[in-house]
Design an enzyme around this catalytic site. Structure first.
Site, PDB file in Angstrom:
ATOM      1  N   ILE A 197       0.826  -1.199   0.000  1.00  0.00           N
ATOM      2  CA  ILE A 197       0.000   0.000   0.000  1.00  0.00           C
ATOM      3  C   ILE A 197       0.862   1.251   0.000  1.00  0.00           C
ATOM      4  CG2 ILE A 197      -1.683   1.259   1.419  1.00  0.00           C
ATOM      5  CD1 ILE A 197      -2.618  -1.692   2.275  1.00  0.00           C
ATOM      6  N   ASP A 198       1.991   1.218   0.691  1.00  0.00           N
ATOM      7  CA  ASP A 198       2.883   2.368   0.754  1.00  0.00           C
ATOM      8  C   ASP A 198       3.428   2.708  -0.632  1.00  0.00           C
ATOM      9  OD1 ASP A 198       3.810   4.324   2.416  1.00  0.00           O
ATOM     10  OD2 ASP A 198       5.468   3.166   3.242  1.00  0.00           O
TER      11      ASP A 198
END
Length: 666
Positions: free
Chosen positions: A406-407
């Site tokens: 997600i980062d």
């Protein structure tokens, strides 16, 4: 870097040389005139030129990812176990390991850190494999220190597993990890999907190793690493039965008994299922998850099940491990735990764009093309918790379709939005898929973890087996901040999911005004991530949370104008916000202060001056300190590109202002 390269025991090695002579090029002389804006512009231009010169022709950037010598030691142990060691590799790895040894005979897990027992044991054993003798002074110092710390018995489980492979430790004296674990359904406590993806990929192959309990002939004894070689594993009192530790210790005793009576057909079937799970997750480049530890244990597990070294799966796996090798100019051989091209490329793109490089510059277009080609469009393990969510997003590494994170996805979207691409429809389609996937990966509490949603079970950390680092992936402030910032810049500042993320971030602020940094060191990183996200999402700079963050950053600024935070802050509250100034951490603090409207403040002026004055003549910065986090305290990272991309981003925003200003609508 100057160092002897004969590889002899005690010879000056890479780290020793780095400590005595950290740079090849001296810092640029302080800019004349004292005009902060002009100094920042000059420093930014030098940095742009430096970064552009390091882009790969395919469009990506990748800095070295430096961790600690357990990677190198375990590589030699793997080669010994498989019988594929060779003199050149062994000599070069040993030279690197020797060069990392501290004066007291120990090895640390980060630059300037204290000696660490398990790391020291693994380094010592690797040097024994390379031919160093126990009575060599550097080896005797290490062994003395190990014994003083409790010997092998006090080391972590993973170290003792490596030793058990050669009979230096008893398998009966290790926690049990049955392969039948693969059959636990995803709703059952302690199923494999309760573990973070990095732990899951490691545990599944280790269940096979634990069941097989292999022992290769040991080339030497290790009696010198025990406090008492006659009693290498002295009894330890068990925790009270009513405590969680006591419950899991007794569960482990039951699993040891089960090992002796397990139904052979069931065990064989479980190992076959685990092997199938492993093979199905091998990436196109032969690795597993793009990280070294699961690859090492997967190779061992499959080999124990009869996969010979020429089997395509094994051959590809071993070749992938070779790609984690960095050969240094002095002859040392360093193993990267992972490689970070997607992360480095999106951060470099953001830095160059924010520093004023035209949006249609060929370097940015090449970077965008490469990132677009790296989009993950297949379902991975994340789908176990989110079965109806369409795929989209990006991973950290060259090849890792099973575990997009997600980062990276948030930062890649932010990077792509800075590029004027000749095929905008292609960009829009990729961002739409990734944005939808990111929204869908929100955890129930309103925040985001790195790889999975709601990976918050506390049971895995209680297992006797899991005594090293994080094994779950709960939401964190830094990842959540990057997602909130991305959503705000995508015009979704008022989306209900974004607002829940903002509310979670506000609730997570520490009383001192900072935010914890899960994936970077530490509160400086967390605060540097959160403040730009909150202001992008529409919080006014006068908001009390922003003001508290500003006051905290101002209070921990060093006398030289920079910021630094030692890794000890993960364990010692007195170290929070304190440490030698670094370029990357100074940049993180500046990003927060600039987002908070403090461009004309004294703290920002001093921070920009620090970056300008410490920049080297070639436009780079030197940074031996570790400012990246794998597991808080337990596994630390020096991302060699952090010292370039974050200072340039801060300089660029100081000169050109905040990106996407005013674009935080519904």
């Amino acid at each position: 870097m100057t160092a002897t390269t004969d590889g002899s025991p005690g010879a000056l090695g890479p780290r020793a040389a780095a400590a005595s002579e950290p740079t090849d090029t001296p810092p640029a002389p302080p800019p004349a005139g004292g005009d902060t804006s002009s100094d920042a512009e000059r420093a930014a231009q030098r940095s742009i030129e430096y970064l552009l010169s390091r882009q790969d022709p395919q469009g990506w950037w990748k800095g070295d990812l430096e961790t600690n010598v357990t990677m190198d030691a375990e590589d030699l142990l793997l080669r010994q176990f498989l019988g594929i060691q060779d003199e050149k590799t062994t000599r070069a790895a040993a030279y690197f390991i020797r060069g990392e040894q501290r004066e007291d005979g120990t090895w640390a897990t980060f630059y300037g850190g204290p000696g660490e027992l398990s790391t020291t044991i693994e380094a010592y054993v690797a040097l024994r494999l390379a031919g160093d003798r126990p009575d060599d002074p550097h080896m005797a110092r290490a062994a003395d220190w190990v014994r003083a710390q409790g010997g092998i018995a006090a080391s972590r489980v993973f170290t003792r597993i490596w030793l058990a492979l050669f009979g230096w430790w008893k398998w009966d004296d290790l926690p049990e990890l049955p392969p039948e674990l693969i059959y636990l359904p995803s709703w059952f406590p302690l199923n494999i999907y309760d573990f973070g993806c990095w732990a899951r990929q490691t545990i599944v192959p280790l269940t096979i190793v634990s069941a097989k309990r292999p022992v290769r002939p040991a080339p030497f004894a290790l009696d010198e690493l025990h406090r008492d070689a006659r009693h290498p594993n002295p009894p330890v009192p068990r925790a009270p039965a009513a405590s969680w530790d006591g419950v899991f210790q007794r569960l482990d005793k039951l699993l040891h008994r089960y090992h002796k009576v397990a139904l052979r057909p069931l065990r064989r079937a479980a190992m076959s299922s685990a092997a199938r799970w492993i093979v199905e997750r091998q990436e196109n480049d032969g690795c597993w998850g793009g990280i070294q530890p699961p690859a090492v244990y997967s190779v061992i597990a499959l080999h124990l099940l009869g996969y010979d070294l020429q089997h395509p799966v094994m051959r590809a796996g071993l070749e992938s491990l070779d790609r984690f090798t960095v050969w240094r100019d002095d002859g040392a051989r360093m193993i990267e735990a992972c490689q970070s091209p997607v992360w480095d490329t999106c951060l470099a793109t953001i830095a160059l764009a924010d520093a004023g490089l035209p949006a249609d510059h060929p370097a940015l277009v090449r970077a965008a093309d490469w990132m677009l080609a790296e989009e993950v469009v297949k379902r991975g393990d994340w789908a176990v918790r989110k079965p109806g969510l369409p795929p989209g997003g990006w991973a950290f590494e060259f090849h890792n379709d099973n575990y997009p994170d997600i980062d990276d996805t948030a930062e890649v979207i932010l990077a792509l939005r800075r590029v004027e691409h000749p095929d905008p429809a292609r960009v829009e389609a990729a961002i739409a898929r990734a944005g939808n996937w990111t929204l869908g990966m929100q955890s129930k509490n309103g925040a985001w973890g790195a790889f999975d949603a709601d990976n918050t079970s506390r049971f895995p950390n209680r297992l006797p087996f899991c005594d090293f680092g994080e094994v779950i992936d709960p939401p964190s402030a830094d990842v959540t901040a990057h997602v909130v910032e991305m959503l705000a810049h995508e015009g979704r500042a008022h989306h209900p999911r974004t607002r829940r993320g903002v509310e979670w971030l506000l609730a997570e602020q520490e009383p001192n005004g900072a935010w914890f940094g899960r994936w970077g060191v530490n509160y400086v990183y967390g605060t540097g991530s959160v403040v730009p996200a909150l202001t992008a999402a529409g919080l006014p700079t006068a908001h009390p949370a922003i003001r508290r963050a500003v006051r905290w950053l101002e209070s921990v600024q060093n006398d030289d104008g920079g910021w630094g935070e030692d890794l000890r802050s993960y364990r010692d509250a007195s170290a929070i916000g304190h440490g030698a100034s670094t370029a990357s951490q100074t940049a993180w603090a500046l990003l927060a202060l600039l987002a908070a409207g403090e461009r004309d403040g004294k703290a920002v002026e001093r921070g920009i001056a620090f970056l300008a004055e410490t920049q080297r003549e070639d436009g780079s910065w030197d940074e031996p300190y570790f400012t990246g986090t794998g597991f808080p305290w337990d596994f630390s990272i020096n991302y060699h590109l952090y010292r370039q991309v974050f200072p340039l981003t801060a300089l660029g925003r100081y000169v050109h202002g905040e990106p996407f200003a005013g674009r935080n609508g519904g």
